[in-house]
Scaffold this motif. Structure first.
Motif: not given
Length: 249
Positions: A30, A107, A141
């Motif tokens: 991420n 994300k 999520c």
């Protein structure tokens, strides 16, 4: 089972976490896109390292809040938040292209992650940005969140995420970071929690309640104490349990 971590959250001469070590362990990265952390050179470096190792790159989009590391709530209007998410997606995707790869998922970070879990307007702005940019992008999520529900309703793929290094409340939400017991810092406990999520599909809350938790990806925060050791133990323990870590995207 996917293993993800937040990377590229340093800024300028300030480094946060060990990106290079974590890229050897995780299957999805991420990557901060410059708003809550990160900068162009950091984004380029992490994208290059991820591409070289076959690690999936995800856009970790956040509030425009470097000073607060994206952990302070901002009452954005729909259009402004939609456009700021789009801006961050495009910036990271540009660096991905330099290394013959692309952004593979999105994300939210920090306060935006939590806001989108319950605030319909902010969740809708994130969904609108993803849908307009690339409808094939999965959204990573919290399971059952408002963001998850709206994304599914818009025809987007949702990937449910669990946190091995964060404690949970009995209602299934995370213990706030302001609480003393928000983080799980013992690498062996982090690994045990990850395996439980992957095999039993549950997590134990702070009061001992066993909570159902169906996830496809497990997060170890890159800025947490002992993150590299925790991620290494999670990976090794999953493999010992017969579970191959692999990207979901």
């Amino acid at each position: 089972m996917d293993l993800n971590a937040d990377l590229g959250e340093g800024f300028g001469i300030w480094r946060l976490g060990d990106d290079e070590a974590l890229l050897e362990l995780v299957t999805s990265a991420n990557v901060a896109c410059g708003f809550h952390g990160g900068d162009p050179s950091t984004m380029r470096r992490v994208c290059a390292g991820a591409a070289e190792r076959g690690v999936a790159i995800g856009a970790q989009v956040g509030y425009r809040d470097l000073a607060g590391f994206g952990r302070r709530h901002i009452a954005y209007g729909f259009a402004e938040l939609r456009d700021e998410v789009t801006y961050q997606l495009g910036a990271l995707d540009g660096f991905c292209r330099l290394f013959r790869t692309r952004v593979r998922y999105l994300k939210p970070h920090g306060a935006l992650y939590h806001a989108a879990a319950s605030d319909e307007a902010q969740a809708a702005a994130v969904v609108a940005a993803v849908g307009a940019y690339d409808r094939e992008l999965p959204v990573l999520c919290a399971p059952g969140s408002v963001l998850a529900q709206l994304a599914v309703g818009a025809g987007l793929r949702v990937v449910a995420e669990g946190f091995a290094d964060r404690n949970y409340l009995p209602n299934g939400s995370l213990v706030p970071r302001t609480a003393a017991n928000a983080l799980v810092t013992d690498p062996e406990e982090v690994a045990a929690r990850a395996v439980r999520m992957a095999t039993e599909r549950t997590v134990v809350a702070v009061d001992g309640t066993v909570i159902p938790l169906q996830v496809e990806s497990i997060c170890v925060h890159g800025d947490s104490p002992g993150a590299v050791r925790s991620a290494g133990m999670v990976r090794a323990t999953l493999i010992d349990a017969g579970i191959t870590p692999k990207p979901f995207a």
